[in-house]
Design an enzyme around this catalytic site. Structure first.
Site, PDB file in Angstrom:
ATOM      1  N   ASN A   9       0.851  -1.187   0.000  1.00  0.00           N
ATOM      2  CA  ASN A   9       0.000   0.000   0.000  1.00  0.00           C
ATOM      3  C   ASN A   9       0.899   1.253   0.000  1.00  0.00           C
ATOM      4  O   ASN A   9       1.677   1.447   0.932  1.00  0.00           O
ATOM      5  CB  ASN A   9      -0.899  -0.052   1.248  1.00  0.00           C
ATOM      6  CG  ASN A   9      -1.845   1.117   1.322  1.00  0.00           C
ATOM      7  OD1 ASN A   9      -1.448   2.246   1.055  1.00  0.00           O
ATOM      8  ND2 ASN A   9      -3.072   0.865   1.686  1.00  0.00           N
ATOM      9  N   HIS A  12       0.941   6.196   1.896  1.00  0.00           N
ATOM     10  CA  HIS A  12       1.667   7.142   2.757  1.00  0.00           C
ATOM     11  C   HIS A  12       2.832   7.826   2.055  1.00  0.00           C
ATOM     12  O   HIS A  12       3.375   8.801   2.580  1.00  0.00           O
ATOM     13  CB  HIS A  12       2.037   6.492   4.079  1.00  0.00           C
ATOM     14  CG  HIS A  12       0.794   6.165   4.847  1.00  0.00           C
ATOM     15  ND1 HIS A  12      -0.156   7.119   5.128  1.00  0.00           N
ATOM     16  CD2 HIS A  12       0.295   4.993   5.305  1.00  0.00           C
ATOM     17  CE1 HIS A  12      -1.167   6.549   5.765  1.00  0.00           C
ATOM     18  NE2 HIS A  12      -0.922   5.260   5.869  1.00  0.00           N
ATOM     19  N   HIS A  45      -5.743   3.555  -1.469  1.00  0.00           N
ATOM     20  CA  HIS A  45      -7.068   3.914  -0.961  1.00  0.00           C
ATOM     21  C   HIS A  45      -7.380   5.322  -1.462  1.00  0.00           C
ATOM     22  O   HIS A  45      -6.718   6.275  -1.066  1.00  0.00           O
ATOM     23  CB  HIS A  45      -7.039   3.868   0.576  1.00  0.00           C
ATOM     24  CG  HIS A  45      -8.365   4.094   1.221  1.00  0.00           C
ATOM     25  ND1 HIS A  45      -8.553   3.929   2.573  1.00  0.00           N
ATOM     26  CD2 HIS A  45      -9.576   4.461   0.728  1.00  0.00           C
ATOM     27  CE1 HIS A  45      -9.820   4.185   2.877  1.00  0.00           C
ATOM     28  NE2 HIS A  45     -10.449   4.530   1.770  1.00  0.00           N
ATOM     29  N   ARG A  47      -9.521   8.069  -0.910  1.00  0.00           N
ATOM     30  CA  ARG A  47     -10.475   8.487   0.114  1.00  0.00           C
ATOM     31  C   ARG A  47     -11.333   9.626  -0.403  1.00  0.00           C
ATOM     32  O   ARG A  47     -10.908  10.413  -1.250  1.00  0.00           O
ATOM     33  CB  ARG A  47      -9.736   8.930   1.387  1.00  0.00           C
ATOM     34  CG  ARG A  47      -8.995   7.804   2.092  1.00  0.00           C
ATOM     35  CD  ARG A  47      -8.421   8.286   3.397  1.00  0.00           C
ATOM     36  NE  ARG A  47      -9.474   8.469   4.378  1.00  0.00           N
ATOM     37  CZ  ARG A  47      -9.740   7.604   5.356  1.00  0.00           C
ATOM     38  NH1 ARG A  47      -9.001   6.526   5.517  1.00  0.00           N
ATOM     39  NH2 ARG A  47     -10.719   7.822   6.193  1.00  0.00           N
ATOM     40  N   ARG A  51      -7.128  12.789   0.998  1.00  0.00           N
ATOM     41  CA  ARG A  51      -6.037  13.245   1.879  1.00  0.00           C
ATOM     42  C   ARG A  51      -4.668  12.733   1.439  1.00  0.00           C
ATOM     43  O   ARG A  51      -3.670  13.313   1.770  1.00  0.00           O
ATOM     44  CB  ARG A  51      -6.306  12.875   3.335  1.00  0.00           C
ATOM     45  CG  ARG A  51      -6.221  11.409   3.626  1.00  0.00           C
ATOM     46  CD  ARG A  51      -6.365  11.133   5.095  1.00  0.00           C
ATOM     47  NE  ARG A  51      -7.716  11.374   5.574  1.00  0.00           N
ATOM     48  CZ  ARG A  51      -8.217  10.806   6.661  1.00  0.00           C
ATOM     49  NH1 ARG A  51      -7.460   9.994   7.384  1.00  0.00           N
ATOM     50  NH2 ARG A  51      -9.440  11.027   7.050  1.00  0.00           N
ATOM     51  N   GLU A  72      -8.788   0.335  -2.713  1.00  0.00           N
ATOM     52  CA  GLU A  72      -9.639   0.358  -1.522  1.00  0.00           C
ATOM     53  C   GLU A  72     -10.513   1.595  -1.627  1.00  0.00           C
ATOM     54  O   GLU A  72     -10.008   2.684  -1.926  1.00  0.00           O
ATOM     55  CB  GLU A  72      -8.794   0.491  -0.259  1.00  0.00           C
ATOM     56  CG  GLU A  72      -7.874  -0.658   0.004  1.00  0.00           C
ATOM     57  CD  GLU A  72      -6.938  -0.341   1.173  1.00  0.00           C
ATOM     58  OE1 GLU A  72      -7.001   0.771   1.721  1.00  0.00           O
ATOM     59  OE2 GLU A  72      -6.142  -1.215   1.502  1.00  0.00           O
ATOM     60  N   THR A 103      -8.526   3.567   8.399  1.00  0.00           N
ATOM     61  CA  THR A 103      -9.737   2.746   8.447  1.00  0.00           C
ATOM     62  C   THR A 103      -9.815   2.057   9.813  1.00  0.00           C
ATOM     63  O   THR A 103      -8.918   1.309  10.188  1.00  0.00           O
ATOM     64  CB  THR A 103      -9.685   1.686   7.334  1.00  0.00           C
ATOM     65  OG1 THR A 103      -9.260   2.323   6.143  1.00  0.00           O
ATOM     66  CG2 THR A 103     -11.035   1.057   7.112  1.00  0.00           C
ATOM     67  N   GLU A 153     -11.083  -9.399   2.962  1.00  0.00           N
ATOM     68  CA  GLU A 153      -9.811  -9.074   3.606  1.00  0.00           C
ATOM     69  C   GLU A 153     -10.099  -8.978   5.097  1.00  0.00           C
ATOM     70  O   GLU A 153     -10.922  -8.168   5.532  1.00  0.00           O
ATOM     71  CB  GLU A 153      -9.232  -7.757   3.075  1.00  0.00           C
ATOM     72  CG  GLU A 153      -7.929  -7.412   3.791  1.00  0.00           C
ATOM     73  CD  GLU A 153      -7.150  -6.285   3.122  1.00  0.00           C
ATOM     74  OE1 GLU A 153      -7.302  -6.074   1.907  1.00  0.00           O
ATOM     75  OE2 GLU A 153      -6.393  -5.614   3.845  1.00  0.00           O
ATOM     76  N   HIS A 193      -3.917  -4.555   7.687  1.00  0.00           N
ATOM     77  CA  HIS A 193      -4.075  -3.393   8.562  1.00  0.00           C
ATOM     78  C   HIS A 193      -3.242  -3.540   9.816  1.00  0.00           C
ATOM     79  O   HIS A 193      -3.475  -4.440  10.617  1.00  0.00           O
ATOM     80  CB  HIS A 193      -5.528  -3.104   8.937  1.00  0.00           C
ATOM     81  CG  HIS A 193      -5.738  -1.627   9.173  1.00  0.00           C
ATOM     82  ND1 HIS A 193      -5.288  -1.008  10.310  1.00  0.00           N
ATOM     83  CD2 HIS A 193      -6.273  -0.667   8.398  1.00  0.00           C
ATOM     84  CE1 HIS A 193      -5.564   0.271  10.225  1.00  0.00           C
ATOM     85  NE2 HIS A 193      -6.157   0.512   9.077  1.00  0.00           N
TER      86      HIS A 193
HETATM   87  N1  PXP Z   1      -5.907  -3.162   4.066  1.00  0.00           N
HETATM   88  C1  PXP Z   1      -6.903  -2.246   4.159  1.00  0.00           C
HETATM   89  C2  PXP Z   1      -8.267  -2.639   3.765  1.00  0.00           C
HETATM   90  C3  PXP Z   1      -6.632  -0.924   4.577  1.00  0.00           C
HETATM   91  O1  PXP Z   1      -7.630  -0.027   4.669  1.00  0.00           O
HETATM   92  C4  PXP Z   1      -5.299  -0.567   4.862  1.00  0.00           C
HETATM   93  C5  PXP Z   1      -4.970   0.848   5.231  1.00  0.00           C
HETATM   94  O2  PXP Z   1      -5.209   1.678   4.138  1.00  0.00           O
HETATM   95  C6  PXP Z   1      -4.297  -1.546   4.745  1.00  0.00           C
HETATM   96  C7  PXP Z   1      -4.630  -2.842   4.371  1.00  0.00           C
HETATM   97  C8  PXP Z   1      -2.855  -1.250   5.049  1.00  0.00           C
HETATM   98  O3  PXP Z   1      -2.749  -0.987   6.407  1.00  0.00           O
HETATM   99  P1  PXP Z   1      -1.352  -0.476   7.014  1.00  0.00           P
HETATM  100  O4  PXP Z   1      -1.029   0.813   6.345  1.00  0.00           O
HETATM  101  O5  PXP Z   1      -1.640  -0.351   8.472  1.00  0.00           O
HETATM  102  O6  PXP Z   1      -0.346  -1.545   6.692  1.00  0.00           O
END
Ligand code: PXP
Length: 239
Positions: A9, A12, A45, A47, A51, A72, A103, A153, A193
Site C-alpha cells: 500500500n 503514505h 485507498h 479516500r 487526503r 480500496e 480505516t 480481507e 491493517h
Molecule cells: N488493508 C486495508 C483494507 C486498509 O484499509 C489498509 C490501510 O489503508 C491496509 C490494508 C494497510 O494498512 P497499514 O497501512 O496499516 O499496513
C-alpha cells in the site's frame, strides 16, 4: 497450497507529498520500486477527502502497474462510478469516516446487505473482482458470500493493537478460524491493517490467507533505510 501474495500500500508516500503540495515523493514511482522488489500487487485507498492518493495517481497507476491494482474505497456512488471507469483489477470495499485517522473497523456487510449486493454486482459487471474488508466474524463472512463478493480481507488491526500476548493470541485465533471459514465458503482470503515487521509472521503462517496488504510499516521502514544515503546526497551538493 494457497500461495501468498504481498500487496504494498503506497498511500503514505502520497501523504508526505500532500503535506507540502509538491510533486514528490511520487506514489507511482514507489509502486514501480515495490514491483521491482517483488510485490505482487499495489494497493491504494482513494479516500473521499483525497487526503493522500489523488484521482490522477489512480489513473496513472492503472496504466503503469504491471502486477495487479487493488483499489480500496468506500461503497459510495462517487467511488463506484470512478472504479467502473478506471477498472482496477480489484476493489476492496472499506468503511470510511472523514474524521478517522485510518480505516478503523471492518465493513458491516451483514447490516448493509441490500445496498452492498447492488454495489458488488455493479463492480463485478465491469469485470472488477470485489473484496470486503471485514472483522474476522462468521456473520460478516457469510454476509460477504451472500452479497456476491469474490474475496474478503480480514481486518488484523485488533490483533496488531493487542497489548498482551494472551490478547494477541485470542485475536489470532479468530483470524485463523475466519480464514478457514472463508475458504470453506469459497472466498479468497486476504488480511491486512497494522501489520509490521514484528507481528506479521503468525499471520503469514496461516495457510488459508493468500494475500497480505501492508502499507504504513513498509513506507516507514523505507524512509529510515534511505536516510543516510539521502543526507550524503545533499552533503555532496552543499560542499
Ligand atoms: N488493508 C486495508 C483494507 C486498509 O484499509 C489498509 C490501510 O489503508 C491496509 C490494508 C494497510 O494498512 P497499514 O497501512 O496499516 O499496513
Amino acid at each position: 497450497m494457497y500461495g501468498k501474495r504481498l500487496g504494498v500500500n503506497v498511500d503514505h508516500v502520497a501523504t508526505i507529498r500532500q503535506s507540502r503540495d509538491t510533486l514528490y515523493p511520487d506514489p507511482v514511482f514507489a509502486a514501480m520500486l515495490a514491483e521491482r522488489a517483488g510485490a505482487h500487487q499495489i494497493t491504494i485507498h482513494l479516500r473521499e477527502d483525497r487526503r493522500h492518493i489523488q484521482d490522477r495517481d489512480l489513473d496513472i497507476l492503472r496504466d503503469t502497474v504491471q502486477t495487479a491494482l487493488n483499489l480500496e474505497m468506500a461503497a459510495s456512488p462517487e467511488m463506484v462510478e470512478i472504479a467502473v471507469q478506471v477498472r482496477p483489477d480489484r476493489v476492496t470495499l472499506v468503511p470510511e469516516k472523514r474524521e478517522e485517522r485510518t480505516t478503523e473497523g471492518g465493513l458491516d456487510v451483514a447490516r448493509e446487505r441490500k445496498r452492498l449486493k447492488e454495489v458488488v454486482a455493479e463492480l463485478r459487471k465491469a469485470g472488477i473482482a470485489v473484496s470486503m474488508f471485514i472483522e474476522p466474524d462468521p456473520l460478516q463472512l457469510e454476509a460477504s458470500k451472500a452479497v456476491g463478493a469474490d474475496a474478503v480481507e480480514l481486518h488484523t488491526g485488533r490483533y496488531c493493537e493487542a497489548t498482551t500476548r494472551e490478547e494477541a493470541e485470542r485475536h489470532l485465533e479468530s483470524i485463523r478460524r475466519a480464514a478457514a471459514h472463508g475458504v470453506e465458503l469459497g472466498l479468497e482470503v486476504a488480511a491486512g491493517h497494522g501489520l509490521d515487521f514484528t507481528n506479521v509472521e503468525p499471520i503469514a503462517a496461516i495457510e488459508e490467507i493468500s494475500e497480505l496488504n501492508i502499507g504504513h510499516s513498509i513506507i516507514a521502514r523505507a524512509i529510515l533505510r534511505g536516510m543516510e544515503e539521502s543526507v550524503q546526497e545533499m552533503l555532496d551538493l552543499v560542499y
